[in-house]
Design a protein around this motif. Structure first.
Motif, PDB file in Angstrom:
ATOM      1  N   ALA A  40      23.866   6.641 -45.305  1.00 31.61           N
ATOM      2  CA  ALA A  40      22.729   6.475 -44.374  1.00 31.61           C
ATOM      3  C   ALA A  40      22.843   7.381 -43.321  1.00 31.61           C
ATOM      4  O   ALA A  40      23.914   7.587 -42.908  1.00 31.61           O
ATOM      5  CB  ALA A  40      22.613   5.091 -44.151  1.00 31.61           C
ATOM      6  N   PRO A  41      21.767   7.628 -42.731  1.00 31.85           N
ATOM      7  CA  PRO A  41      21.542   8.372 -41.498  1.00 31.85           C
ATOM      8  C   PRO A  41      22.445   7.664 -40.542  1.00 31.85           C
ATOM      9  O   PRO A  41      22.003   6.367 -40.327  1.00 31.85           O
ATOM     10  CB  PRO A  41      20.338   8.494 -41.097  1.00 31.85           C
ATOM     11  N   LYS A  42      22.971   8.081 -39.522  1.00 27.97           N
ATOM     12  CA  LYS A  42      24.091   7.579 -38.709  1.00 27.97           C
ATOM     13  C   LYS A  42      23.380   8.048 -37.236  1.00 27.97           C
ATOM     14  O   LYS A  42      23.511   9.238 -36.872  1.00 27.97           O
ATOM     15  CB  LYS A  42      25.515   7.698 -38.724  1.00 27.97           C
ATOM     16  N   LEU A  43      22.913   7.274 -36.301  1.00 29.84           N
ATOM     17  CA  LEU A  43      22.341   7.526 -35.111  1.00 29.84           C
ATOM     18  C   LEU A  43      23.182   8.173 -34.093  1.00 29.84           C
ATOM     19  O   LEU A  43      24.297   7.348 -33.876  1.00 29.84           O
ATOM     20  CB  LEU A  43      21.496   6.530 -34.560  1.00 29.84           C
ATOM     21  N   LEU A  44      23.235   9.362 -33.565  1.00 33.35           N
ATOM     22  CA  LEU A  44      24.139   9.952 -32.656  1.00 33.35           C
ATOM     23  C   LEU A  44      23.652   9.516 -31.113  1.00 33.35           C
ATOM     24  O   LEU A  44      24.530   8.843 -30.563  1.00 33.35           O
ATOM     25  CB  LEU A  44      24.213  11.137 -32.711  1.00 33.35           C
ATOM     26  N   PHE A  45      22.477   9.897 -31.021  1.00 33.28           N
ATOM     27  CA  PHE A  45      21.803   9.573 -29.589  1.00 33.28           C
ATOM     28  C   PHE A  45      20.293   9.829 -29.835  1.00 33.28           C
ATOM     29  O   PHE A  45      19.695  10.137 -30.666  1.00 33.28           O
ATOM     30  CB  PHE A  45      22.318  10.400 -28.557  1.00 33.28           C
ATOM     31  N   HIS A  46      19.602   9.330 -28.755  1.00 34.77           N
ATOM     32  CA  HIS A  46      18.153   9.625 -28.625  1.00 34.77           C
ATOM     33  C   HIS A  46      17.610   9.699 -27.292  1.00 34.77           C
ATOM     34  O   HIS A  46      18.655   9.018 -26.203  1.00 34.77           O
ATOM     35  CB  HIS A  46      17.584   8.618 -29.486  1.00 34.77           C
ATOM     36  N   TYR A  47      16.459  10.335 -27.055  1.00 36.48           N
ATOM     37  CA  TYR A  47      16.027  10.548 -25.694  1.00 36.48           C
ATOM     38  C   TYR A  47      14.633   9.812 -25.837  1.00 36.48           C
ATOM     39  O   TYR A  47      13.980   9.944 -26.915  1.00 36.48           O
ATOM     40  CB  TYR A  47      15.612  12.049 -25.485  1.00 36.48           C
ATOM     41  N   TYR A  48      14.045   9.047 -24.770  1.00 36.30           N
ATOM     42  CA  TYR A  48      13.050   8.653 -24.479  1.00 36.30           C
ATOM     43  C   TYR A  48      12.392   9.599 -23.199  1.00 36.30           C
ATOM     44  O   TYR A  48      12.932   9.461 -22.177  1.00 36.30           O
ATOM     45  CB  TYR A  48      12.800   7.348 -24.021  1.00 36.30           C
ATOM     46  N   ASP A  49      11.688  10.660 -23.460  1.00 36.99           N
ATOM     47  CA  ASP A  49      11.334  11.520 -22.502  1.00 36.99           C
ATOM     48  C   ASP A  49      12.850  12.040 -22.160  1.00 36.99           C
ATOM     49  O   ASP A  49      13.505  12.702 -22.930  1.00 36.99           O
ATOM     50  CB  ASP A  49      10.657  11.032 -21.279  1.00 36.99           C
ATOM     51  N   LYS A  50      13.033  12.016 -21.058  1.00 41.84           N
ATOM     52  CA  LYS A  50      14.298  12.650 -20.732  1.00 41.84           C
ATOM     53  C   LYS A  50      15.571  11.626 -20.285  1.00 41.84           C
ATOM     54  O   LYS A  50      16.576  12.010 -19.867  1.00 41.84           O
ATOM     55  CB  LYS A  50      14.139  13.650 -19.297  1.00 41.84           C
ATOM     56  N   ASP A  51      15.105  10.299 -20.534  1.00 42.41           N
ATOM     57  CA  ASP A  51      16.193   9.300 -20.602  1.00 42.41           C
ATOM     58  C   ASP A  51      16.753   9.542 -21.854  1.00 42.41           C
ATOM     59  O   ASP A  51      16.677   9.260 -22.927  1.00 42.41           O
ATOM     60  CB  ASP A  51      15.535   8.077 -20.402  1.00 42.41           C
ATOM     61  N   PHE A  52      18.167   9.516 -21.607  1.00 42.93           N
ATOM     62  CA  PHE A  52      19.309  10.146 -22.770  1.00 42.93           C
ATOM     63  C   PHE A  52      20.070   8.918 -22.943  1.00 42.93           C
ATOM     64  O   PHE A  52      20.439   7.814 -22.081  1.00 42.93           O
ATOM     65  CB  PHE A  52      20.320  10.865 -22.339  1.00 42.93           C
ATOM     66  N   ASN A  53      19.938   8.281 -24.260  1.00 46.46           N
ATOM     67  CA  ASN A  53      20.829   7.067 -24.952  1.00 46.46           C
ATOM     68  C   ASN A  53      21.748   7.488 -25.839  1.00 46.46           C
ATOM     69  O   ASN A  53      21.589   7.742 -27.152  1.00 46.46           O
ATOM     70  CB  ASN A  53      19.692   6.293 -25.371  1.00 46.46           C
ATOM     71  N   ASN A  54      23.018   7.302 -25.296  1.00 46.45           N
ATOM     72  CA  ASN A  54      24.144   7.856 -26.543  1.00 46.45           C
ATOM     73  C   ASN A  54      24.627   6.466 -27.044  1.00 46.45           C
ATOM     74  O   ASN A  54      24.675   5.211 -26.688  1.00 46.45           O
ATOM     75  CB  ASN A  54      25.267   8.299 -25.531  1.00 46.45           C
ATOM     76  N   GLU A  55      24.725   6.588 -28.209  1.00 42.70           N
ATOM     77  CA  GLU A  55      25.531   5.486 -29.142  1.00 42.70           C
ATOM     78  C   GLU A  55      26.854   5.098 -28.712  1.00 42.70           C
ATOM     79  O   GLU A  55      27.703   6.234 -28.500  1.00 42.70           O
ATOM     80  CB  GLU A  55      25.437   5.530 -30.580  1.00 42.70           C
ATOM     81  N   ALA A  56      27.481   4.180 -28.721  1.00 36.60           N
ATOM     82  CA  ALA A  56      28.686   3.758 -28.130  1.00 36.60           C
ATOM     83  C   ALA A  56      29.739   4.418 -29.038  1.00 36.60           C
ATOM     84  O   ALA A  56      30.803   4.751 -28.438  1.00 36.60           O
ATOM     85  CB  ALA A  56      29.054   2.299 -28.196  1.00 36.60           C
ATOM     86  N   ASP A  57      29.509   4.579 -30.335  1.00 35.81           N
ATOM     87  CA  ASP A  57      30.720   5.276 -31.177  1.00 35.81           C
ATOM     88  C   ASP A  57      30.340   6.739 -31.343  1.00 35.81           C
ATOM     89  O   ASP A  57      30.781   7.291 -32.270  1.00 35.81           O
ATOM     90  CB  ASP A  57      30.650   4.351 -32.719  1.00 35.81           C
ATOM     91  N   THR A  58      29.419   7.248 -30.567  1.00 33.92           N
ATOM     92  CA  THR A  58      29.267   8.826 -30.652  1.00 33.92           C
ATOM     93  C   THR A  58      30.484   9.650 -29.920  1.00 33.92           C
ATOM     94  O   THR A  58      30.866   9.139 -28.940  1.00 33.92           O
ATOM     95  CB  THR A  58      28.016   9.191 -30.215  1.00 33.92           C
ATOM     96  N   PRO A  59      31.219  10.403 -30.831  1.00 35.86           N
ATOM     97  CA  PRO A  59      32.170  11.094 -30.141  1.00 35.86           C
ATOM     98  C   PRO A  59      31.824  11.989 -28.868  1.00 35.86           C
ATOM     99  O   PRO A  59      30.784  12.482 -29.177  1.00 35.86           O
ATOM    100  CB  PRO A  59      33.010  11.907 -31.172  1.00 35.86           C
ATOM    101  N   ASP A  60      32.644  12.133 -27.917  1.00 32.20           N
ATOM    102  CA  ASP A  60      32.491  13.026 -26.982  1.00 32.20           C
ATOM    103  C   ASP A  60      32.244  14.573 -27.312  1.00 32.20           C
ATOM    104  O   ASP A  60      31.735  15.178 -26.510  1.00 32.20           O
ATOM    105  CB  ASP A  60      33.664  13.098 -25.708  1.00 32.20           C
ATOM    106  N   ASN A  61      32.698  14.801 -28.312  1.00 32.56           N
ATOM    107  CA  ASN A  61      32.712  16.143 -28.981  1.00 32.56           C
ATOM    108  C   ASN A  61      30.988  16.565 -28.974  1.00 32.56           C
ATOM    109  O   ASN A  61      30.878  17.551 -29.257  1.00 32.56           O
ATOM    110  CB  ASN A  61      33.392  16.116 -30.240  1.00 32.56           C
TER     111      ASN A  61
END
Lengths: 114, 113
Positions: A42-63
């Motif tokens: 399945a697709p795995k969410l890395l991050f998303h933006y609402y407008d310029k607000d950035f939301n990182n998933e907890a398990d997204t690597p710093d890379n």
């Protein structure tokens, strides 16, 4: 009429060499997403933006990093790609307001790491 | 609680048959349930979606059945065609203001001619 456009469709990069994937949208949607999809998963969410607000998933690597310079464009930067980062990367958008509705996906960028 | 469980993992159906894919969720705050169809090498495309205030939605050969009390929803493909052969993902989103879509694990459907 392509609404979410990803470039390039195929990207080959060397192990450890930074790479940037791009996404543009013509829908004027508030929300933009980056998903990673590996074969038969399945697709795995890395991050998303609402407008310029950035939301990182907890398990997204710093890379993995992202930039959204304006409403239409969003970039995924992989600072030091490893063999495990080979995957399809999907960009998506949604209106986001007033309620969640359909997410529109691009055709994806297939990343190969050699 | 954020998971969406999907079954079966794969499905083989004869042409003209009915394909049924099931999903279950835990988070009662989810308020939007789409189904996506994905062909190899392509991005997912919305097939049909439902909100929890209705129990069924039909669009052409595709129907979503939604059981709020059981926290389950399913996709029915009537008169399945070889062109329907693809991977199907259920998803859930909500509550409003969270903007995240949680995907099921996918079902690979093959319709035999």
């Amino acid at each position: 009429d392509a609404m979410v456009i990803q470039n390039p469709r195929y990207q080959v990069t060397q192990f450890g060499k930074p790479v940037t994937l791009s996404c543009s949208q013509t829908l004027n949607h508030n929300v933009m997403y980056w998903y990673q999809q590996k074969s038969s998963q399945a697709p795995k969410l890395l991050f998303h933006y609402y407008d310029k607000d950035f939301n990182n998933e907890a398990d997204t690597p710093d890379n993995f990093q992202s930039r959204r310079p304006n409403t239409s464009f969003c970039f995924l930067d992989i600072r030091s790609p490893g063999l495990g980062d080979a995957a399809m990367y999907l960009c998506a958008t949604s209106r986001g307001y007033p309620t969640n509705t359909e997410a529109f996906f691009g055709q994806g960028t297939r990343l190969t790491v050699v | 609680q954020q998971q969406v469980k999907q079954s079966p993992q794969s499905l083989i159906v004869q042409k003209g048959g009915i394909s049924i894919i099931n999903c279950a969720y835990e988070n009662t705050a989810f308020d939007y349930f789409p189904w996506y169809q994905q062909f190899p090498g392509k991005g997912p495309a919305l097939l049909i979606a439902i909100r929890p205030d209705v129990s069924e939605k039909k669009e052409g050969r595709f129907t979503i059945s939604f059981n709020k009390s059981a926290k389950q929803f399913s996709l029915h493909i009537m008169d399945s065609q070889p062109g329907d052969s693809a991977t199907y993902f259920c998803a859930a989103s909500g509550p409003s203001g969270t903007y995240k879509y949680i995907f099921g694990t996918g079902t690979r459907l093959k319709v035999l001619a």
